[in-house]
Design an enzyme around this catalytic site. Structure first.
Site, PDB file in Angstrom:
ATOM      1  N   ARG A 104       0.796  -1.229   0.000  1.00  0.00           N
ATOM      2  CA  ARG A 104       0.000   0.000   0.000  1.00  0.00           C
ATOM      3  C   ARG A 104       0.835   1.288   0.000  1.00  0.00           C
ATOM      4  NH1 ARG A 104      -2.443  -4.080   2.540  1.00  0.00           N
ATOM      5  NH2 ARG A 104      -4.641  -4.403   2.064  1.00  0.00           N
ATOM      6  N   HIS A 129      -0.995  -2.526  -4.601  1.00  0.00           N
ATOM      7  CA  HIS A 129      -0.487  -3.429  -5.639  1.00  0.00           C
ATOM      8  C   HIS A 129      -0.485  -2.829  -7.053  1.00  0.00           C
ATOM      9  CE1 HIS A 129       0.013  -6.360  -2.622  1.00  0.00           C
ATOM     10  NE2 HIS A 129      -1.116  -7.047  -2.721  1.00  0.00           N
ATOM     11  N   HIS A 203       2.998 -12.939  -5.902  1.00  0.00           N
ATOM     12  CA  HIS A 203       1.840 -13.104  -5.011  1.00  0.00           C
ATOM     13  C   HIS A 203       1.198 -14.493  -5.065  1.00  0.00           C
ATOM     14  CE1 HIS A 203      -1.646 -11.760  -2.708  1.00  0.00           C
ATOM     15  NE2 HIS A 203      -1.101 -10.580  -2.570  1.00  0.00           N
ATOM     16  N   ASP A 275      -1.177 -10.205   8.199  1.00  0.00           N
ATOM     17  CA  ASP A 275      -1.113  -9.481   6.923  1.00  0.00           C
ATOM     18  C   ASP A 275      -0.167  -8.306   7.141  1.00  0.00           C
ATOM     19  OD1 ASP A 275      -1.526  -8.551   4.413  1.00  0.00           O
ATOM     20  OD2 ASP A 275      -3.638  -8.003   4.673  1.00  0.00           O
ATOM     21  N   GLU A 340       5.285 -12.613   0.433  1.00  0.00           N
ATOM     22  CA  GLU A 340       5.587 -11.617  -0.594  1.00  0.00           C
ATOM     23  C   GLU A 340       6.835 -10.860  -0.161  1.00  0.00           C
ATOM     24  OE1 GLU A 340       1.896  -9.204  -0.957  1.00  0.00           O
ATOM     25  OE2 GLU A 340       1.088 -10.841   0.219  1.00  0.00           O
TER      26      GLU A 340
HETATM   27  C1  GAL Z   1      -2.109  -8.932   0.056  1.00  0.00           C
HETATM   28  C2  GAL Z   1      -2.408  -7.803   0.983  1.00  0.00           C
HETATM   29  C3  GAL Z   1      -3.765  -8.051   1.585  1.00  0.00           C
HETATM   30  C4  GAL Z   1      -4.809  -8.210   0.516  1.00  0.00           C
HETATM   31  C5  GAL Z   1      -4.356  -9.248  -0.492  1.00  0.00           C
HETATM   32  C6  GAL Z   1      -5.278  -9.362  -1.657  1.00  0.00           C
HETATM   33  O1  GAL Z   1      -0.854  -8.776  -0.527  1.00  0.00           O
HETATM   34  O2  GAL Z   1      -1.415  -7.719   1.974  1.00  0.00           O
HETATM   35  O3  GAL Z   1      -4.125  -7.019   2.468  1.00  0.00           O
HETATM   36  O4  GAL Z   1      -5.030  -6.980  -0.112  1.00  0.00           O
HETATM   37  O5  GAL Z   1      -3.071  -8.955  -0.964  1.00  0.00           O
HETATM   38  O6  GAL Z   1      -6.556  -9.714  -1.269  1.00  0.00           O
END
Ligand code: GAL
Length: 376
Positions: A104, A129, A203, A275, A340
């Site tokens: 973010r 992203h 991802h 997360d 990630e």
């Molecule tokens: C991750 C992120 C999460 C969510 C996910 C997609 O990389 O940290 O918060 O957005 O991707 O659903």
């Protein structure tokens, strides 16, 4: 004696199969996007029979087959059976390459060289992203390569100046290699003609019991980090780094993902589970172990190594049973986890974090390895 002979014959057969498996990289048609761009599926196979399928749409790792302790292969990444599904399902970045900025950026804004840049706001009030059409949704140019004995595919993409609000024409190259050490290696390089920010990652959602085979809460995870990056309720870093000791974020010793995930902890509440970015011990820029996961029923182990300063450990908290995966199984909450490797979130607005600025004339370089083995 008879049994011994049988075992010997079986072992001989197994070793022949192992030797016989060719190291190959092949390409097949995978379909077309709605604008008519051709998409391909590249299949990489090493001499131990491991197999990775990668498409140049979003640089997505579509499947990854690795053996368990009995040499039974399973696909350990979540995903779909066809291009159509990746194009039309609102999928949460399954297996994709993420850019320009993984994670973010607060309110989708940052200032570089005195100029404020405005990015798409696609996650609450923040940018996530890479924006509306990030690198996970573009068609890359793919080329099969053989580096030494290892099959590989090189993906390149030119992200034009102003794409998704980011400055600079950015040339990105990502090479996926399946090594004979049973590693999926990802090498990222990039250059720009104007100063910009960049934070590339991958991802995949892993389930070492095999995709579609239940939740991931029993996987034992260790993370080589004494600190993590706490966030606010919108998952934007507060700016401090917090010691993991004495918190549910301490994964120095292997611990089941589910052991503490539902504890009454503010950070776990903000993340809906895990997360967060962990600050990997050791020197950024050098290759070191970031994390490891072990799944006891299969014996599969995945070790993650990287040159990046951090790793986002995401436990699939937002998977909610609306997507049906490759084997026809619904992907329920926490049926896959992501490691990630990346810089910390919101680095362009956090002067104390390692920089994500890529200057004109510099070359961005980053490598991550997902290494597979088994415990007998
Ligand atoms: C991750 C992120 C999460 C969510 C996910 C997609 O990389 O940290 O918060 O957005 O991707 O659903």
């Amino acid at each position: 004696m008879k049994l011994q002979r049988k075992i010997f014959a079986l072992l001989l057969l197994m070793s022949f199969t192992a030797v016989a498996a060719a190291q190959t990289v092949t390409r097949q048609d995978y379909g077309k996007t709605s604008t008519g761009e051709y998409v391909y599926l590249y299949t990489l196979q090493n001499s131990h029979g491991l197999e990775a399928k990668i498409t140049n749409y979003g640089g997505i790792l579509v499947s990854l087959k690795v053996p368990d302790r009995n040499r039974k292969f399973a696909d350990v990444v979540l995903g779909f059976n066809d291009l159509e599904s990746y194009l039309t399902k609102n999928d949460p970045y399954m297996g994709a390459l993420i850019g320009r900025y993984g994670n973010r950026i607060a309110k989708g804004r940052f200032t570089l060289n005195g100029v404020e840049y405005k990015l798409a706001v696609n996650n609450g009030e923040n940018h996530l992203h890479g924006g509306i059409k990030g690198f996970d949704k573009v068609v890359w140019t793919g080329r099969e390569i053989k580096t030494g004995t290892s099959p590989a595919v090189a993906l390149t993409y030119l992200s034009k100046d102003g794409e998704e609000g980011y400055p600079g024409n950015l040339n990105v190259r990502v090479v996926y290699t399946l090594t004979d050490e049973n590693e999926l290696k990802i090498d990222y390089t990039a250059t720009t003609d104007k100063d910009t920010v960049l934070n590339l990652t991958h991802h995949s959602y892993f389930n070492l019991a095999g995709e579609g085979n239940g939740d991931i809460l029993n996987h034992l995870v260790s993370i080589n980090a004494n600190q993590f990056v706490p966030t606010d309720a919108g998952s934007i870093p507060t700016g401090e780094l917090k010691n993991v000791a004495g918190t549910p974020f301490d994964f120095i010793n292997p611990t089941a993902i589910g052991a503490r995930i539902n504890q009454d902890d503010e950070q776990l509440k903000f993340g809906n589970g895990y997360d967060h970015t962990w600050v990997i011990n050791g020197k950024p820029g050098t290759m070191r172990v970031a994390a490891e996961a072990y799944e006891a029923t299969s014996g599969r182990i995945m070790r993650v190594l990287t040159t990046e300063p951090g790793v986002q450990f995401y436990t699939g908290n937002f998977l909610n049973g609306t997507l049906t995966g490759k084997s026809g199984t619904v992907y329920a909450r926490r049926t896959g986890f992501c490691f990630e490797t990346q810089h910390y979130p919101d680095s362009p607005n956090q002067p104390s974090f390692p920089t994500t600025t890529l200057k004109k004339g510099q070359t961005y370089k980053s490598t991550t390895i997902y290494r597979f083995s088994v415990k007998r």
